[in-house]
Structures are given as C-alpha cells and as structure tokens.
Motif scaffolding. Sequence first.
Motif, PDB file in Angstrom:
ATOM      1  N   TYR A 188       0.800  -1.205   0.000  1.00 57.17           N
ATOM      2  CA  TYR A 188       0.000   0.000   0.000  1.00 57.17           C
ATOM      3  C   TYR A 188       0.850   1.280   0.000  1.00 57.17           C
ATOM      4  CZ  TYR A 188      -4.202  -2.755   0.620  1.00 57.17           C
ATOM      5  OH  TYR A 188      -5.230  -3.617   0.417  1.00 57.17           O
ATOM      6  N   GLU A 189       2.086   1.210   0.501  1.00 60.65           N
ATOM      7  CA  GLU A 189       2.948   2.402   0.523  1.00 60.65           C
ATOM      8  C   GLU A 189       3.474   2.712  -0.869  1.00 60.65           C
ATOM      9  OE1 GLU A 189       5.896   1.458   3.422  1.00 60.65           O
ATOM     10  OE2 GLU A 189       4.453   1.536   5.075  1.00 60.65           O
ATOM     11  N   LYS A 190       3.881   1.672  -1.622  1.00 60.64           N
ATOM     12  CA  LYS A 190       4.442   1.887  -2.945  1.00 60.64           C
ATOM     13  C   LYS A 190       3.372   1.861  -4.041  1.00 60.64           C
ATOM     14  CE  LYS A 190       8.876  -0.226  -1.811  1.00 60.64           C
ATOM     15  NZ  LYS A 190       9.794  -1.319  -2.121  1.00 60.64           N
ATOM     16  N   GLY A 191       2.170   1.320  -3.716  1.00 62.61           N
ATOM     17  CA  GLY A 191       1.098   1.227  -4.691  1.00 62.61           C
ATOM     18  C   GLY A 191       1.365   0.211  -5.792  1.00 62.61           C
ATOM     19  N   GLN A 192       1.994  -0.922  -5.421  1.00 60.18           N
ATOM     20  CA  GLN A 192       2.274  -1.987  -6.394  1.00 60.18           C
ATOM     21  C   GLN A 192       2.269  -3.335  -5.700  1.00 60.18           C
ATOM     22  OE1 GLN A 192       6.162  -0.934  -7.849  1.00 60.18           O
ATOM     23  NE2 GLN A 192       7.199  -1.752  -6.063  1.00 60.18           N
ATOM     24  N   TRP A 193       2.329  -4.394  -6.507  1.00 56.67           N
ATOM     25  CA  TRP A 193       2.329  -5.744  -5.964  1.00 56.67           C
ATOM     26  C   TRP A 193       3.676  -6.044  -5.300  1.00 56.67           C
ATOM     27  CZ3 TRP A 193      -2.135  -8.021  -5.505  1.00 56.67           C
ATOM     28  CH2 TRP A 193      -3.158  -7.787  -6.424  1.00 56.67           C
ATOM     29  N   LYS A 194       3.609  -6.789  -4.190  1.00 55.39           N
ATOM     30  CA  LYS A 194       4.848  -7.242  -3.546  1.00 55.39           C
ATOM     31  C   LYS A 194       5.468  -8.357  -4.378  1.00 55.39           C
ATOM     32  CE  LYS A 194       3.132  -6.414   1.129  1.00 55.39           C
ATOM     33  NZ  LYS A 194       2.750  -7.053   2.402  1.00 55.39           N
ATOM     34  N   ASN A 195       6.786  -8.462  -4.325  1.00 49.53           N
ATOM     35  CA  ASN A 195       7.447  -9.536  -5.070  1.00 49.53           C
ATOM     36  C   ASN A 195       7.675 -10.740  -4.217  1.00 49.53           C
ATOM     37  OD1 ASN A 195       7.454  -8.110  -7.394  1.00 49.53           O
ATOM     38  ND2 ASN A 195       9.469  -7.201  -7.004  1.00 49.53           N
TER      39      ASN A 195
END
Length: 195
Positions: A188-195
């Motif tokens: 939610y902080e970066k606004g992308q999927w975690k790897n």
Amino acid sequence: MEMHIVSMATVTGTLLRRCSRLSAAAAPLSTSARALGGGGLPTVVERHGNRMVIGYGFNGEPNYIDRVDYPIPAVRFKEDNAQIKVLREKERGDWKKLTKEEVQELYRATFCRSFAEMQAPTGEWKLVLGGTMLACSIAVWIYLFMKVFVYEKLPDTITNPEKVEAQVQRMIDLRMNPVQGIASEWDYEKGQWKN
C-alpha cells in the motif's frame, strides 16, 4: 416361548438334515444350534451327493471350491462311478503300478483344476479395463453435453479483462483479507504488488 423355539429348531434341523441327506458326521451342528437343544440346525444345507468328505475345506462345510490358499477341498470334485472305484482300489496298492493316465483320472476325480490352472491368467483385466474406459467416455460425453446445452456462458465479469482488473482493484481498496488474501500481496505504501 423358549421351549417353542427349541422344538422348532429341532424339527427344522431334522427336516434339513433329511432333505439334504447329510449325516450327523458330515454336518456338525453349530454352537448356537447346540445351545438351542442339541438337535438344531446344521451348518450346511448344500447337497454334495455321494461325494466323499475328505477334509475341512476353507470354512468347514462340505462343499467344493478351488482355492490356492486352501488346497484340500472338503469334498471330492466328482462322485465315484464304477471306473473311479476300481482306480481307488488300485490306488491303495503300489502307486508305481498306476499309469500316468490313471493318476490323472484320479486327480481329476478329486480336483477340478490344478494349481497351474488356478493361477493362470483369466483375462478378467480386459473386462475391468474396458468397463473403466466405457465409464470414463460416458462421463466425458455427459460433461460435454452439459457444457454445450445446459450451462450458460460465463458472465463477462469473469471473461472481460477490464472488469476483472476493476474487481481486483476494488478488493485492494477495501483491504479484503489483509492477512493471507489478496490485500496481503499488495504494497500500500508503494502502490504496487509485492514480489
């Protein structure tokens, strides 16, 4: 009441013994029949005719069955005829005087099949495999029939990539299943999927 059951068991046992022509030695009483008064039901009602009882068999009853795990059946396979009786008398003497054909005839009078015949493949696997394949093909045809004629087409909320993407974004926005679900895979902080 108890006396009535005992007398009925006695009469029934006597009738069955007469009908099946079994002697008391050939048809021992079961323990439950003995408890009912001694003359109760015999354990066997099969008729074995004039075949000689030669062993215990696989269950103690005078019937014939070929089994590898119980090689001696309870009764002989065939009844003794005049020719077999002559061979049985000859059998009591020196076995070296018996011809190969006579030994085989004596064997076939006592046993239906040899061990090699009992253990020979029967081809039953073909029937089982054919039945299994038939059942699988019927199941596939039923599935295809249901898919073509019964089930409706999938809704576009599943097949349209834009709508699927919107649903996933809504799940992320609502923070659905934050521990193990889809929201746990989103950063939610970066606004992308975690790897």
